[in-house]
Design an enzyme around this catalytic site. Structure first.
Site, PDB file in Angstrom:
ATOM      1  N   ALA A  67       0.857  -1.188   0.000  1.00 43.66           N
ATOM      2  CA  ALA A  67       0.000   0.000   0.000  1.00 43.66           C
ATOM      3  C   ALA A  67       0.892   1.237   0.000  1.00 43.66           C
ATOM      4  O   ALA A  67       1.973   1.226   0.599  1.00 43.66           O
ATOM      5  CB  ALA A  67      -0.881  -0.012   1.240  1.00 43.66           C
ATOM      6  N   GLY A 112       1.003  -5.208   0.833  1.00 40.74           N
ATOM      7  CA  GLY A 112      -0.170  -5.384  -0.027  1.00 40.74           C
ATOM      8  C   GLY A 112       0.181  -6.011  -1.365  1.00 40.74           C
ATOM      9  O   GLY A 112      -0.680  -6.633  -2.010  1.00 40.74           O
ATOM     10  N   GLU A 115       0.114  -9.541  -0.685  1.00 38.17           N
ATOM     11  CA  GLU A 115      -1.300  -9.923  -0.474  1.00 38.17           C
ATOM     12  C   GLU A 115      -2.065 -10.003  -1.797  1.00 38.17           C
ATOM     13  O   GLU A 115      -2.921 -10.870  -1.973  1.00 38.17           O
ATOM     14  CB  GLU A 115      -1.963  -8.934   0.494  1.00 38.17           C
ATOM     15  CG  GLU A 115      -1.422  -9.096   1.920  1.00 38.17           C
ATOM     16  CD  GLU A 115      -1.821  -7.965   2.845  1.00 38.17           C
ATOM     17  OE1 GLU A 115      -1.580  -6.790   2.493  1.00 38.17           O
ATOM     18  OE2 GLU A 115      -2.385  -8.240   3.908  1.00 38.17           O
TER      19      GLU A 115
HETATM   20  N1  COA Z   1       4.480   3.370  -0.385  1.00 39.71           N
HETATM   21  C1  COA Z   1       4.861   4.547  -0.906  1.00 39.71           C
HETATM   22  N2  COA Z   1       6.023   4.730  -1.563  1.00 39.71           N
HETATM   23  C2  COA Z   1       6.831   3.667  -1.698  1.00 39.71           C
HETATM   24  C3  COA Z   1       6.499   2.392  -1.180  1.00 39.71           C
HETATM   25  C4  COA Z   1       5.262   2.263  -0.494  1.00 39.71           C
HETATM   26  N3  COA Z   1       4.850   1.094  -0.005  1.00 39.71           N
HETATM   27  N4  COA Z   1       7.512   1.546  -1.460  1.00 39.71           N
HETATM   28  C5  COA Z   1       8.425   2.249  -2.140  1.00 39.71           C
HETATM   29  N5  COA Z   1       8.025   3.538  -2.278  1.00 39.71           N
HETATM   30  C6  COA Z   1       8.717   4.626  -2.949  1.00 39.71           C
HETATM   31  C7  COA Z   1       9.840   5.190  -2.107  1.00 39.71           C
HETATM   32  O1  COA Z   1       9.336   6.130  -1.165  1.00 39.71           O
HETATM   33  C8  COA Z   1      10.700   5.855  -3.173  1.00 39.71           C
HETATM   34  O2  COA Z   1      10.085   7.060  -3.556  1.00 39.71           O
HETATM   35  P1  COA Z   1      10.990   8.398  -3.772  1.00 39.71           P
HETATM   36  O3  COA Z   1      11.938   8.039  -4.884  1.00 39.71           O
HETATM   37  O4  COA Z   1       9.988   9.438  -4.140  1.00 39.71           O
HETATM   38  O5  COA Z   1      11.684   8.631  -2.465  1.00 39.71           O
HETATM   39  C9  COA Z   1      10.575   4.881  -4.339  1.00 39.71           C
HETATM   40  O6  COA Z   1       9.372   4.135  -4.105  1.00 39.71           O
HETATM   41  C10 COA Z   1      11.721   3.900  -4.453  1.00 39.71           C
HETATM   42  O7  COA Z   1      11.858   3.232  -3.220  1.00 39.71           O
HETATM   43  P2  COA Z   1      13.180   3.231  -2.332  1.00 39.71           P
HETATM   44  O8  COA Z   1      12.785   2.996  -0.896  1.00 39.71           O
HETATM   45  O9  COA Z   1      13.992   4.450  -2.596  1.00 39.71           O
HETATM   46  O10 COA Z   1      13.924   1.966  -2.928  1.00 39.71           O
HETATM   47  P3  COA Z   1      14.922   1.011  -2.178  1.00 39.71           P
HETATM   48  O11 COA Z   1      15.513   0.127  -3.213  1.00 39.71           O
HETATM   49  O12 COA Z   1      15.866   1.770  -1.317  1.00 39.71           O
HETATM   50  O13 COA Z   1      13.998   0.115  -1.199  1.00 39.71           O
HETATM   51  C11 COA Z   1      12.088  -1.196  -0.609  1.00 39.71           C
HETATM   52  C12 COA Z   1      13.026  -0.722  -1.740  1.00 39.71           C
HETATM   53  C13 COA Z   1      10.953  -1.996  -1.256  1.00 39.71           C
HETATM   54  C14 COA Z   1      12.857  -2.092   0.362  1.00 39.71           C
HETATM   55  C15 COA Z   1      11.521   0.020   0.143  1.00 39.71           C
HETATM   56  O14 COA Z   1      10.988   0.923  -0.803  1.00 39.71           O
HETATM   57  C16 COA Z   1      10.428  -0.308   1.120  1.00 39.71           C
HETATM   58  O15 COA Z   1      10.717  -0.797   2.199  1.00 39.71           O
HETATM   59  N6  COA Z   1       9.173   0.021   0.775  1.00 39.71           N
HETATM   60  C17 COA Z   1       8.043  -0.122   1.670  1.00 39.71           C
HETATM   61  C18 COA Z   1       7.601  -1.557   1.754  1.00 39.71           C
HETATM   62  C19 COA Z   1       6.493  -1.683   2.765  1.00 39.71           C
HETATM   63  O16 COA Z   1       6.668  -1.442   3.948  1.00 39.71           O
HETATM   64  N7  COA Z   1       5.309  -2.099   2.303  1.00 39.71           N
HETATM   65  C20 COA Z   1       4.157  -2.286   3.130  1.00 39.71           C
HETATM   66  C21 COA Z   1       3.355  -1.071   3.184  1.00 39.71           C
HETATM   67  S1  COA Z   1       1.985  -1.277   4.294  1.00 39.71           S
END
Ligand code: COA
Length: 261
Positions: A67, A112, A115
């Site tokens: 999400a 999500g 999911e």
């Molecule tokens: N919601 C909103 N934005 C998200 C996102 C999410 N679930 N997952 C990734 N993004 C965005 C990041 O904020 C970033 O945006 P920006 O460039 O404007 O800062 C972009 O996607 C790229 O992600 P980034 O975190 O920079 O890449 P990374 O390679 O360093 O890390 C992940 C990748 C997947 C490990 C990390 O993005 C992450 O932990 N995401 C959240 C996962 C999560 O908790 N999901 C459950 C949500 S309830």
């Protein structure tokens, strides 16, 4: 095809493709994305030319990273209840969708995203993909079926590990615990997905629907009730031309050709 904002919808009979299309946000789920996915399911529900739906993610980094966390900020519990219900309702619609849905996972399938993947009937992942339910790290729990469907798919112990520790696991590990059906090298991904999807598209549509329903719904009731449900749909299939075709083709030693009637 179609005028969507956060997904790309391609209708290429016998297969339809939905690509989550927010690659700069790792295809995180916006409300628009989930509403658009729901709309595609409605449109394809009775589309007899489409036999399989594939969900995938744009770019080469993510299927879907969960999400969109920005929509969590400043929301009341009641508002968030309604937002999460919208996502859950689409996952339920996927389970009831009368054709197989394949998740073609090309990168992160987190929160999500995981999911949505487990609401599909099959999951094919590249060897570079990673899975997890990281919500616990946000002070949350999975809200779109993670605790429920994962427990049913991979067992309580593994599901609790994912939901309560929040660790990411590799595609190989996901395969080992039964979370994905197949892991393929990233450079063979399209080819392998297409091969898998073609096999489903050649299958008998009514029997495929009944197998999906018997598996999804027959396992939610006591075994004796599920077995009666299975007998019932087994019997129903004797009214299909595809059953006549399948058994005749076997006896005539030829490949069957199924029409969904
Ligand atoms: N919601 C909103 N934005 C998200 C996102 C999410 N679930 N997952 C990734 N993004 C965005 C990041 O904020 C970033 O945006 P920006 O460039 O404007 O800062 C972009 O996607 C790229 O992600 P980034 O975190 O920079 O890449 P990374 O390679 O360093 O890390 C992940 C990748 C997947 C490990 C990390 O993005 C992450 O932990 N995401 C959240 C996962 C999560 O908790 N999901 C459950 C949500 S309830």
């Amino acid at each position: 095809m179609g005028s969507y904002k956060d997904i790309i919808f391609e209708r290429k009979p016998p297969v339809a493709w939905v690509t989550f299309n927010r690659p700069d946000k790792l295809n995180a789920i916006s409300l628009t994305l989930i509403e658009e996915l729901g709309d595609v399911l409605d449109k394809l529900w009775n589309d007899e030319e489409i036999r399989v739906l594939v969900l995938t993610g744009a770019g080469d980094r993510a299927f879907c990273a969960g999400a969109d966390i920005t929509m969590f900020q400043g929301k009341s519990p009641h508002t968030m209840f309604h937002i999460i219900r919208k996502i859950v309702e689409v996952t339920e619609k996927m389970e009831k969708f009368p054709k197989p849905i394949v998740a073609a996972i090309n990168g992160f399938a987190l929160g999500g995203g995981c999911e949505l993947a487990i609401s599909c009937d099959f999951r094919i992942a590249t060897d570079k993909s990673a899975f997890g339910q990281p919500e616990i790290r946000l002070g949350l729990i999975p809200g779109a079926g993670g605790t429920q469907r994962l427990s049913r798919l991979i067992g309580l112990g593994r599901a609790k590990e994912l939901c309560m520790l929040g660790d990411r696991i590799s595609a190989e590990e996901a395969y080992r615990i039964g979370l994905v059906n197949k892991v393929v090298p990233a450079d063979k991904f399209q080819e392998e997905v297409q091969k898998f999807v073609n096999r489903l598209a050649e299958g008998p549509p009514v029997a495929l629907k009944m197998a999906k329903y018997a598996c999804n719904f027959g396992t939610q009731v006591p075994l004796d009730v599920g077995l009666v449900l299975e007998s019932g749909v087994f019997g129903i299939l004797f009214g299909t031309q595809d059953m006549v075709e399948g058994t005749s083709a076997f006896l005539e030693k030829r490949q069957p050709k199924f029409f969904g009637k």
